[in-house]
Each structure stands twice: as structure tokens, then as C-alpha cells.
Scaffold this motif. Structure first.
Motif, PDB file in Angstrom:
ATOM      1  N   THR A  30       0.841  -1.203   0.000  1.00 49.57           N
ATOM      2  CA  THR A  30       0.000   0.000   0.000  1.00 49.57           C
ATOM      3  C   THR A  30       0.875   1.252   0.000  1.00 49.57           C
ATOM      4  O   THR A  30       0.590   2.209  -0.724  1.00 49.57           O
ATOM      5  CB  THR A  30      -0.950  -0.012   1.209  1.00 49.57           C
ATOM      6  OG1 THR A  30      -1.722  -1.219   1.173  1.00 49.57           O
ATOM      7  CG2 THR A  30      -1.891   1.183   1.183  1.00 49.57           C
ATOM      8  N   ARG A  32       3.704   1.632  -1.326  1.00 51.45           N
ATOM      9  CA  ARG A  32       4.273   1.824  -2.667  1.00 51.45           C
ATOM     10  C   ARG A  32       3.374   2.680  -3.550  1.00 51.45           C
ATOM     11  O   ARG A  32       3.834   3.241  -4.535  1.00 51.45           O
ATOM     12  CB  ARG A  32       4.512   0.468  -3.348  1.00 51.45           C
ATOM     13  CG  ARG A  32       5.775  -0.187  -2.887  1.00 51.45           C
ATOM     14  CD  ARG A  32       6.106  -1.416  -3.731  1.00 51.45           C
ATOM     15  NE  ARG A  32       6.747  -2.386  -2.875  1.00 51.45           N
ATOM     16  CZ  ARG A  32       6.274  -3.597  -2.587  1.00 51.45           C
ATOM     17  NH1 ARG A  32       5.170  -4.027  -3.123  1.00 51.45           N
ATOM     18  NH2 ARG A  32       6.931  -4.394  -1.781  1.00 51.45           N
ATOM     19  N   GLN A  33       2.100   2.769  -3.211  1.00 52.21           N
ATOM     20  CA  GLN A  33       1.152   3.555  -4.005  1.00 52.21           C
ATOM     21  C   GLN A  33       1.173   5.037  -3.645  1.00 52.21           C
ATOM     22  O   GLN A  33       0.555   5.850  -4.333  1.00 52.21           O
ATOM     23  CB  GLN A  33      -0.268   3.013  -3.816  1.00 52.21           C
ATOM     24  CG  GLN A  33      -0.439   1.579  -4.270  1.00 52.21           C
ATOM     25  CD  GLN A  33      -1.797   1.040  -3.863  1.00 52.21           C
ATOM     26  OE1 GLN A  33      -2.790   1.759  -3.864  1.00 52.21           O
ATOM     27  NE2 GLN A  33      -1.845  -0.226  -3.517  1.00 52.21           N
ATOM     28  N   ARG A  40       6.401   8.574   1.006  1.00 55.65           N
ATOM     29  CA  ARG A  40       6.543   7.122   0.843  1.00 55.65           C
ATOM     30  C   ARG A  40       7.705   6.604   1.695  1.00 55.65           C
ATOM     31  O   ARG A  40       7.579   5.614   2.407  1.00 55.65           O
ATOM     32  CB  ARG A  40       6.746   6.777  -0.628  1.00 55.65           C
ATOM     33  CG  ARG A  40       6.607   5.310  -0.948  1.00 55.65           C
ATOM     34  CD  ARG A  40       6.553   5.018  -2.426  1.00 55.65           C
ATOM     35  NE  ARG A  40       7.608   5.662  -3.196  1.00 55.65           N
ATOM     36  CZ  ARG A  40       7.406   6.617  -4.093  1.00 55.65           C
ATOM     37  NH1 ARG A  40       6.192   7.051  -4.369  1.00 55.65           N
ATOM     38  NH2 ARG A  40       8.416   7.142  -4.747  1.00 55.65           N
ATOM     39  N   GLU A  78      -5.271   3.134   3.180  1.00 53.22           N
ATOM     40  CA  GLU A  78      -5.968   2.821   1.924  1.00 53.22           C
ATOM     41  C   GLU A  78      -7.056   3.857   1.633  1.00 53.22           C
ATOM     42  O   GLU A  78      -7.199   4.304   0.496  1.00 53.22           O
ATOM     43  CB  GLU A  78      -6.581   1.419   1.990  1.00 53.22           C
ATOM     44  CG  GLU A  78      -5.536   0.321   1.946  1.00 53.22           C
ATOM     45  CD  GLU A  78      -6.084  -1.075   2.272  1.00 53.22           C
ATOM     46  OE1 GLU A  78      -5.413  -2.046   1.896  1.00 53.22           O
ATOM     47  OE2 GLU A  78      -7.148  -1.186   2.907  1.00 53.22           O
ATOM     48  N   LYS A  85      -6.693   9.955  -4.797  1.00 53.55           N
ATOM     49  CA  LYS A  85      -6.798   9.607  -6.215  1.00 53.55           C
ATOM     50  C   LYS A  85      -8.091  10.134  -6.842  1.00 53.55           C
ATOM     51  O   LYS A  85      -8.168  10.265  -8.046  1.00 53.55           O
ATOM     52  CB  LYS A  85      -6.734   8.093  -6.405  1.00 53.55           C
ATOM     53  CG  LYS A  85      -5.347   7.517  -6.159  1.00 53.55           C
ATOM     54  CD  LYS A  85      -5.357   6.016  -6.309  1.00 53.55           C
ATOM     55  CE  LYS A  85      -3.974   5.443  -6.015  1.00 53.55           C
ATOM     56  NZ  LYS A  85      -3.964   3.981  -6.085  1.00 53.55           N
TER      57      LYS A  85
END
Length: 86
Positions: A30, A32-33, A40, A78, A85
Motif C-alpha cells: 500500500t 508503494r502507491q 513514501r 488505503e 486519487k
């Protein structure tokens, strides 16, 4: 009466270890997104440090609680990523 079911205590450490490793992998996947490089890296360092710090935990209830907390933090991450996004 013989039963093929073994006591849960026999498998508990193995099962817990698998749960912890799965949680760790899911958290890293997760992370990595996360689009921002420094965020990050910060999150990856934080996750690694948290797991390392709690590596020696042996108390079953404590480990179960930490897994629950880790899953809640993963869900929050998440959600945050999904919002970013959209």
C-alpha cells in the motif's frame, strides 16, 4: 474419541507469524502507491521501525491487539490513498 483437530495452541505461533508477515507485506504494498517520494519513504521507515520494535512481543493478547491496530492503520492509509486519487 480421537479427532483430527489439534489444539489451536499448537499452531498459534505459526499462524500469528503468518498473519504478521501478511500484514507487513500488505502495508508495504500500500505504501508503494503513495505518490510523494518523501511521504513514501517516511511511511516505509515508520512501518519497518514499528514491526522491528515489536518483534520480540510474545504475549498472545498483545500480538492480537497489535495485528488489529495494524489492520486499522492499513485501512486508514488505503482510505487516504483512495481519497487522494479521486
Amino acid at each position: 474419541i480421537t479427532t483430527s483437530r489439534r489444539p489451536a495452541a499448537l499452531f498459534s505461533p505459526f499462524v500469528r507469524r503468518q498473519q504478521v508477515l501478511l500484514l507487513y507485506r500488505r502495508i508495504l504494498q500500500t505504501i508503494r502507491q503513495v505518490p510523494n517520494d518523501s511521504d513514501r519513504k517516511h511511511l516505509k521507515d515508520w512501518a519497518r521501525e514499528e514491526f522491528k520494535r515489536n518483534k520480540s512481543a510474545t504475549e498472545e493478547d498483545t500480538i492480537r491487539m497489535m495485528i488489529t491496530q495494524g489492520n486499522m492503520q492499513l485501512k486508514e492509509l488505503e482510505k487516504t490513498l483512495a481519497l487522494a486519487k479521486s
